[in-house]
Motif scaffolding. Structure first.
Motif, PDB file in Angstrom:
ATOM      1  N   LEU A   1       0.676  -1.442   0.053  1.00  0.00           N
ATOM      2  CA  LEU A   1      -0.001  -0.047   0.034  1.00  0.00           C
ATOM      3  C   LEU A   1       0.906   1.236  -0.007  1.00  0.00           C
ATOM      4  N   TYR A   2       1.949   1.306   0.809  1.00  0.00           N
ATOM      5  CA  TYR A   2       2.836   2.572   0.778  1.00  0.00           C
ATOM      6  C   TYR A   2       3.500   2.660  -0.518  1.00  0.00           C
ATOM      7  N   GLY A   3       3.741   1.590  -1.479  1.00  0.00           N
ATOM      8  CA  GLY A   3       4.097   1.854  -2.539  1.00  0.00           C
ATOM      9  C   GLY A   3       3.324   2.557  -3.456  1.00  0.00           C
ATOM     10  N   LEU A   4       2.103   2.632  -3.338  1.00  0.00           N
ATOM     11  CA  LEU A   4       1.222   3.567  -3.989  1.00  0.00           C
ATOM     12  C   LEU A   4       1.314   4.990  -3.419  1.00  0.00           C
ATOM     13  N   VAL A   5       0.907   4.928  -1.987  1.00  0.00           N
ATOM     14  CA  VAL A   5       1.046   6.128  -1.425  1.00  0.00           C
ATOM     15  C   VAL A   5       2.255   7.216  -1.626  1.00  0.00           C
ATOM     16  N   ALA A   6       3.181   6.353  -1.702  1.00  0.00           N
ATOM     17  CA  ALA A   6       4.563   7.427  -1.587  1.00  0.00           C
ATOM     18  C   ALA A   6       4.516   7.782  -3.131  1.00  0.00           C
ATOM     19  N   GLU A   7       4.025   6.831  -4.141  1.00  0.00           N
ATOM     20  CA  GLU A   7       4.029   7.670  -5.415  1.00  0.00           C
ATOM     21  C   GLU A   7       3.153   8.637  -5.734  1.00  0.00           C
ATOM     22  N   VAL A   8       1.921   8.624  -4.968  1.00  0.00           N
ATOM     23  CA  VAL A   8       1.067   9.705  -5.062  1.00  0.00           C
ATOM     24  C   VAL A   8       1.600  10.953  -4.092  1.00  0.00           C
ATOM     25  N   ARG A   9       2.252  10.594  -3.079  1.00  0.00           N
ATOM     26  CA  ARG A   9       2.665  11.919  -2.395  1.00  0.00           C
ATOM     27  C   ARG A   9       3.871  12.653  -2.988  1.00  0.00           C
ATOM     28  N   ALA A  10       4.770  11.795  -3.764  1.00  0.00           N
ATOM     29  CA  ALA A  10       5.902  12.267  -4.423  1.00  0.00           C
ATOM     30  C   ALA A  10       5.135  12.908  -5.677  1.00  0.00           C
ATOM     31  N   ALA A  11       4.313  12.511  -6.362  1.00  0.00           N
ATOM     32  CA  ALA A  11       3.529  13.277  -7.631  1.00  0.00           C
ATOM     33  C   ALA A  11       3.219  14.785  -7.165  1.00  0.00           C
ATOM     34  N   ARG A  12       2.800  14.819  -5.797  1.00  0.00           N
ATOM     35  CA  ARG A  12       1.947  15.905  -5.465  1.00  0.00           C
ATOM     36  C   ARG A  12       3.189  16.841  -4.983  1.00  0.00           C
ATOM     37  N   SER A  13       4.187  16.336  -4.438  1.00  0.00           N
ATOM     38  CA  SER A  13       5.250  17.215  -3.978  1.00  0.00           C
ATOM     39  C   SER A  13       5.993  17.618  -5.085  1.00  0.00           C
ATOM     40  N   PHE A  14       6.223  16.819  -6.176  1.00  0.00           N
ATOM     41  CA  PHE A  14       6.830  17.253  -7.459  1.00  0.00           C
ATOM     42  C   PHE A  14       6.116  18.308  -8.136  1.00  0.00           C
ATOM     43  N   SER A  15       4.541  18.124  -8.066  1.00  0.00           N
ATOM     44  CA  SER A  15       3.876  19.171  -9.120  1.00  0.00           C
ATOM     45  C   SER A  15       4.223  20.277  -8.217  1.00  0.00           C
ATOM     46  N   ARG A  16       3.828  20.539  -7.054  1.00  0.00           N
ATOM     47  CA  ARG A  16       4.115  21.732  -6.196  1.00  0.00           C
ATOM     48  C   ARG A  16       5.399  22.351  -6.391  1.00  0.00           C
ATOM     49  N   ALA A  17       6.413  21.727  -6.080  1.00  0.00           N
ATOM     50  CA  ALA A  17       7.654  22.370  -6.400  1.00  0.00           C
ATOM     51  C   ALA A  17       7.897  22.769  -7.835  1.00  0.00           C
ATOM     52  N   VAL A  18       7.491  21.854  -8.873  1.00  0.00           N
ATOM     53  CA  VAL A  18       7.719  22.643 -10.217  1.00  0.00           C
ATOM     54  C   VAL A  18       7.005  23.851 -10.218  1.00  0.00           C
ATOM     55  N   GLU A  19       5.687  24.030  -9.824  1.00  0.00           N
ATOM     56  CA  GLU A  19       4.759  25.199 -10.302  1.00  0.00           C
ATOM     57  C   GLU A  19       5.515  26.272  -9.350  1.00  0.00           C
ATOM     58  N   THR A  20       5.879  26.078  -8.214  1.00  0.00           N
ATOM     59  CA  THR A  20       6.249  27.260  -7.352  1.00  0.00           C
ATOM     60  C   THR A  20       7.931  27.673  -7.969  1.00  0.00           C
TER      61      THR A  20
END
Lengths: 171, 304
Positions: free
Chosen positions: B126-145
């Protein structure tokens, strides 16, 4: 600038060519046309190379100075332009560094590094306390301290599920 | 100790969404190459200015360029951190495994039963999936900022490179002149040039009368004199040619760096879409440009 250097013989002829090149240098400095400036510098360089020292030493000196003038103008322009952008660049660096810091923090959080570290530290403390308890039992037999250690271990034991339940920080 | 109390924490809260993390390694690698190109350009320009006799200006420019190198260092770290987010997202089950190991160590220290293996397997999966989603969100936020700063930074650096290119182009002749001014090199150049000029005149004369013995003799004498200048003149001519070649290489490096910066900024601008569409950014052009910059650096972009 095609100049037939071999056709120039007298001082007046060399001086006339230099005069023409000085005009070109002046124009190129004012217009900021880089290609024209470089072409003029090259022509002045060739002038110095081809003109006979015998009677053109003074003309060569003027040509040399003009090459330096073009270079100094370029240098001033580059320095001023680049320096004028530094404040803006510094501001962008600050933003990028801040985002990087947040991203690094996100990486730690995604890797569950903090929770893992807390639990590893708690494990070490419990082991150390167990050793201490053993030492006390065999030497002083201090019951009060014994009880305090048990209480501390229990607190740590209760703390870990809470640590685990902490939602990841906003990443 | 109730092991069951630990499990909900280990599983965390699932917030699934359909995002895929792009492969950012080529982008991060290209960023590092850009940094190398800026460092090389800094050395090249300062060396050129010093050789042209503008030592104090070289120092001033060096101070300004230090900020450019710092900017590229910042984007290298930034790109690395993006690549690390993506990597962390992809190794979620490994992170969950580490946490499980830590927990089992903790339980062992308490002499409590360890986590059931099926719980660990479930948590890892389960954390395999959660980590990917969390990473995608962090990634988007960093790129956008970061994007406005990245675009602004690229714009500044491209303009700077434009100025450096113009400066390098206008430095070539002054550097060559500085060499000629050294050790009275003007004398040998002047002597050789006049000999060559005389030879051209004789060759013209000879083309009109190929059997003129006097002209043939004069031409031979001139050629002998030209031969006698070789030891002093030719090394100097080679040095002048080397300066020209080196400057041209530096200019090409600056141009390639400018192109790479533009491509790099464009890719960054598209990263948000890359995540949303689950595709890796197209770094083909950027990679080809940075290969060119690396080649120029290896050929001796600065002082070699």
């Amino acid at each position: 600038m095609n100049i037939d250097w071999d056709s120039l013989n007298t001082f007046e002829e060399w001086a006339a060519v230099l005069h023409q090149l000085l005009g070109s240098a002046s124009e190129s400095i004012q217009s900021g046309d880089i290609a024209k400036r470089v072409a003029t510098q090259n022509a002045l360089h060739n002038f110095i190379m081809h003109s006979p020292n015998l009677f053109s030493a003074e003309l060569d000196e003027i040509a040399r100075k003009t090459i330096a003038d073009i270079f100094e103008t370029a240098l001033d322009e580059a320095l001023n332009n680049i320096a004028s952008r530094s404040a803006e660049l510094a501001m962008h660096i600050k933003t990028v560094r801040a985002v990087t810091q947040q991203a690094e923090s996100a990486v730690k959080s995604i890797r569950l590094e903090r929770a893992t570290k807390v639990i590893e530290s708690a494990t070490q403390v419990i082991r150390d306390l167990a050793d201490l308890k053993l030492a006390i039992s065999t030497s002083t037999g201090d019951q009060a301290l014994h009880a305090k250690i048990d209480k501390t271990v229990k607190s740590i034991q209760d703390l870990v599920p809470s640590v685990m339940a902490v939602k990841p920080e906003s990443t | 100790m109730n092991i069951r109390k630990l499990v909900p924490g280990l599983l965390l809260v699932l917030f699934l969404a359909g995002c895929t993390l792009p492969n950012l390694k080529p982008f991060a690698d290209a960023t590092a190459e850009l940094h190398a190109a800026v460092v090389e350009t800094d050395s090249a320009v300062r060396l050129t200015l010093t050789e042209a006799g503008a030592e104090s200006e070289a120092e001033r420019l060096g101070q300004e360029l230090a900020l450019r190198i710092a900017a590229l260092s910042a984007v290298v770290n930034y790109s690395d951190s993006l690549a690390q987010i993506a990597a962390a997202g992809k190794s979620g089950s490994e992170s969950a495994g580490n946490l499980s190991d830590a927990l089992n160590g903790f339980l062992g220290a308490l002499s409590a039963p360890t986590l059931p293996s099926n719980y660990i397997a479930l948590a890892k999966s389960l954390y395999g999936l959660v980590a990917e989603v969390r990473a995608a969100r962090s990634f988007s936020r960093a790129v956008e900022t970061a994007d406005p700063a990245i675009q602004g930074m690229a714009q500044v650096l491209i303009a700077d490179f434009g100025d450096l290119e113009a400066l390098l182009a206008q430095s070539l002749v002054p550097v060559q002149q500085a060499l000629l001014d050294n050790n009275d090199n003007h004398e040998i150049v002047d002597y050789r040039m006049q000999l060559e000029r005389r030879r051209r005149q004789l060759e013209v004369q000879l083309s009109g009368n190929t059997e003129d013995a006097g002209t043939i003799r004069s031409l031979k004498e001139i050629n002998d004199l030209i031969d006698m200048t070789r030891d002093r003149y030719e090394p100097l001519a080679e040095q002048l040619a080397e300066i020209a070649q080196r400057t041209n290489r530096q200019i090409l490096l600056v141009r390639a760096s400018k192109t790479a910066l533009r491509q790099w900024a464009d890719i960054h601008g598209e990263l948000g879409n890359s995540i949303a569409q689950g595709i890796s950014p197209n770094t083909r052009l950027l990679i080809s440009t940075v290969i060119e910059t690396r080649k120029l650096i290896n050929e001796g972009g600065a002082g070699r």
